[in-house]
Design a protein around this motif. Structure first.
Motif, PDB file in Angstrom:
ATOM      1  N   THR A 135       0.634  -1.158  -0.055  1.00  0.00           N
ATOM      2  CA  THR A 135      -0.317   0.420  -0.489  1.00  0.00           C
ATOM      3  C   THR A 135       1.511   0.947  -0.623  1.00  0.00           C
TER       4      THR A 135
ATOM      5  N   GLN B  54      -7.521   0.675   0.406  1.00  0.00           N
ATOM      6  CA  GLN B  54      -7.880  -0.733   1.091  1.00  0.00           C
ATOM      7  C   GLN B  54      -8.965  -0.247   1.581  1.00  0.00           C
TER       8      GLN B  54
ATOM      9  N   ASP C  91      -6.101  -1.691  -4.651  1.00  0.00           N
ATOM     10  CA  ASP C  91      -5.192  -2.186  -3.307  1.00  0.00           C
ATOM     11  C   ASP C  91      -6.810  -3.144  -3.164  1.00  0.00           C
ATOM     12  N   GLU C  92      -6.198  -4.144  -3.705  1.00  0.00           N
ATOM     13  CA  GLU C  92      -6.971  -5.378  -2.605  1.00  0.00           C
ATOM     14  C   GLU C  92      -9.136  -4.983  -2.869  1.00  0.00           C
TER      15      GLU C  92
END
Ligand SMILES: Nc1ncnc2c1ncn2[C@@H]1O[C@H](COP(=O)(O)OP(=O)(O)OP(=O)(O)O)[C@@H](O)[C@H]1O
Ligand SMILES: [Mg+2]
Length: 249
Positions: free
Chosen positions: A43, A85, A161-162
């Motif tokens: 991240t 995230q 991000d995820e």
């Protein structure tokens, strides 16, 4: 041709070198994975790529320009968008209005922004939810909204991000084709992901970050069989234990 190139990026937080000389490249239209254990610096690396953090050292080039010192909104204008995230939609706004926030970047007139937001909602499967309050969405719905907000800026490169974290297997299965379709219309994607099924299914190429350093890179099947990668995830000696286990099988 390379759309984004990061060279020897580092970022220090006090005594911690969270990203340590990491380099990577995203080709025009490519779908690239970034994997690595918790706390690897993934991240933080995204924040350096997108301009939310400035690097302690290194350089980022995007679409032919050195953007290392540019703030996020300048990079967004050039065509870079990221998801977060920890998703934080504007809870009091509807899905339509949340997506329109992204769409205003290219469509300053409200009517155009709304129309564009509605098209993006369709693409990510939020069409039926346009009038819902963002706060009323399920986890899977919020992940789609996060994706839609980034997509509404009409990026050339999407940093995810995820986006699959917290989804159940059937929700993961449902969103994989959405990501593939985005890529098929020419948007390059760099995705941080722990869901290996998605990485194996989607990515042309994978980079592995551990302890802030790039430890491996290659096609997903090769990288996930690499002893250095297995050790980074499962601990010292794990690759040998697994190899011994399969020899006995
Ligand atoms: N703003 C900050 N200040 C101080 N330390 C930070 C900051 N942001 C991240 N870190 C530290 O940097 C390291 C890398 O964190 P980062 O969030 O980039 O990892 P990650 O690979 O995304 O992990 P995860 O898979 O859990 O999301 C961690 O040790 C984290 O505690
Ligand atoms: Mg992270």
């Amino acid at each position: 041709m390379s759309l984004m190139r990061a060279e020897s990026l580092s970022r220090r937080f006090g005594g911690l070198l969270a990203v340590d000389g990491a380099s990577l490249e995203v080709p025009e239209g490519g779908l690239i994975g970034l994997i690595g254990p918790n706390g690897a610096g993934k991240t933080t690396l995204f924040a350096l790529l997108s301009g939310f953090l400035t690097p302690s050292a290194g350089r980022v080039d995007f679409a032919g320009a050195d953007v290392t010192a540019e703030p996020p909104h300048r990079r967004a204008v050039r065509g870079m968008a990221r998801t977060f995230q920890i998703v934080q939609p504007f809870a009091g706004l509807t899905v339509r209005e949340n997506i329109a926030v992204g769409a205003y970047l290219r469509h300053p007139a409200r009517r155009d922004a709304i129309r564009s937001a509605e098209a993006v909602a369709e693409e990510v499967g939020l069409g039926p939810m346009l009038d819902a309050q963002a706060a009323a969405l399920t986890v899977a719905g919020r992940k789609r909204l996060e994706l839609a907000r980034a997509l509404a800026t009409e990026p050339r490169l999407l940093l995810l991000d995820e986006v699959l974290a917290g989804l159940n297997p059937s929700e993961v299965r449902d969103i994989i084709p959405v990501i593939r379709t985005i890529r098929e219309r020419g948007v390059a994607i760099l995705m941080i992901e722990h869901v290996m099924q998605a990485v194996m299914n989607l990515c042309d190429h994978v980079h592995v970050l551990a302890g802030g350093r790039m430890i491996a890179s290659g096609p997903p099947q090769v990288v996930t069989a690499d002893p250095r990668v297995i050790e980074a995830y499962l601990g010292h000696g794990a690759a040998a234990r697994i190899a011994a286990g399969s020899a006995h099988a």
